[in-house]
Design an enzyme around this catalytic site. Structure first.
Site, PDB file in Angstrom:
ATOM      1  N   GLY A  48       0.745  -1.247   0.068  1.00 27.77           N
ATOM      2  CA  GLY A  48      -0.070   0.169  -0.091  1.00 27.77           C
ATOM      3  C   GLY A  48       0.884   1.301  -0.050  1.00 27.77           C
ATOM      4  N   CYS A  49       2.009   1.348   0.953  1.00 26.32           N
ATOM      5  CA  CYS A  49       2.919   2.371   0.776  1.00 26.32           C
ATOM      6  C   CYS A  49       3.491   2.687  -0.303  1.00 26.32           C
ATOM      7  CB  CYS A  49       3.669   2.252   2.065  1.00 26.32           C
ATOM      8  SG  CYS A  49       2.964   2.251   3.754  1.00 26.32           S
ATOM      9  N   THR A  50       4.087   1.429  -0.978  1.00 25.54           N
ATOM     10  CA  THR A  50       4.465   1.931  -2.371  1.00 25.54           C
ATOM     11  C   THR A  50       3.429   2.360  -3.538  1.00 25.54           C
ATOM     12  OG1 THR A  50       6.157  -0.177  -2.043  1.00 25.54           O
ATOM     13  CG2 THR A  50       5.955   0.615  -4.306  1.00 25.54           C
TER      14      THR A  50
END
Length: 167
Positions: A48-50
């Site tokens: 998700g952060c990527t």
């Protein structure tokens, strides 16, 4: 630790900071007279952060065109941030908040449970700080995919309102 009623609100003074980032030491006051997007995310190089970082990278030139800086913040180390920036070509600063003080001041820490284990983690959250250094928009507990575009639209609307008010 964040409880929903303790969240920052529109009109609140943005909590000040002076922090180490992938672009050197930066502070809130460095961005006076600019719009600033601060997005807090749980962990470098996770799915998700990527996605979220890549979407901000894709739109970064559009943010720059409207006099806006984007800064990502997590509790990861500077080494982790530099590796994440290199791997994903992240062009904006990432702040390392290993002690969690910046996260606490923006009210983005809360207790989470993962596989039955309790821990304190970052709730994915974004803030638009206006040229006057106050909070102009908040999002708590956001989904990563598509969020950067919503933030861009919000900054564009804010800039348009500011221009109307200045007339």
């Amino acid at each position: 630790m964040n409880q929903k009623n303790e969240q920052l609100k529109i009109g609140d003074k943005a909590p000040t900071f002076e922090s180490e980032s992938t672009k050197g030491k930066i502070s809130l006051t460095d961005y006076k007279d600019k719009y600033l997007v601060l997005y807090f995310y749980p962990k470098d190089a996770t799915p998700g952060c990527t996605i979220q970082a890549n979407e901000f990278v894709e739109l970064y030139d559009k943010f720059q065109e409207i006099d806006t800086e984007v800064i990502g913040i997590s509790r990861d180390s500077m080494t982790s941030h530099h590796n994440f920036c290199k791997k994903e070509n992240i062009v904006f600063p990432l702040i390392s908040d290993t002690d969690g003080k910046l996260c606490e001041s923006y009210k983005v820490l809360q207790e989470k449970v993962n596989f039955g284990k309790r821990y304190v983690g970052i709730v994915r959250s974004t803030f638009i700080v206006g040229k006057d250094q106050t909070i102009h928009k908040t999002w708590y507990d956001v989904k990563a995919s598509g969020h950067a575009l919503n933030v861009l639209y919000a900054v564009e609307a804010l800039k348009e309102m500011d221009e109307i008010m200045d007339e």
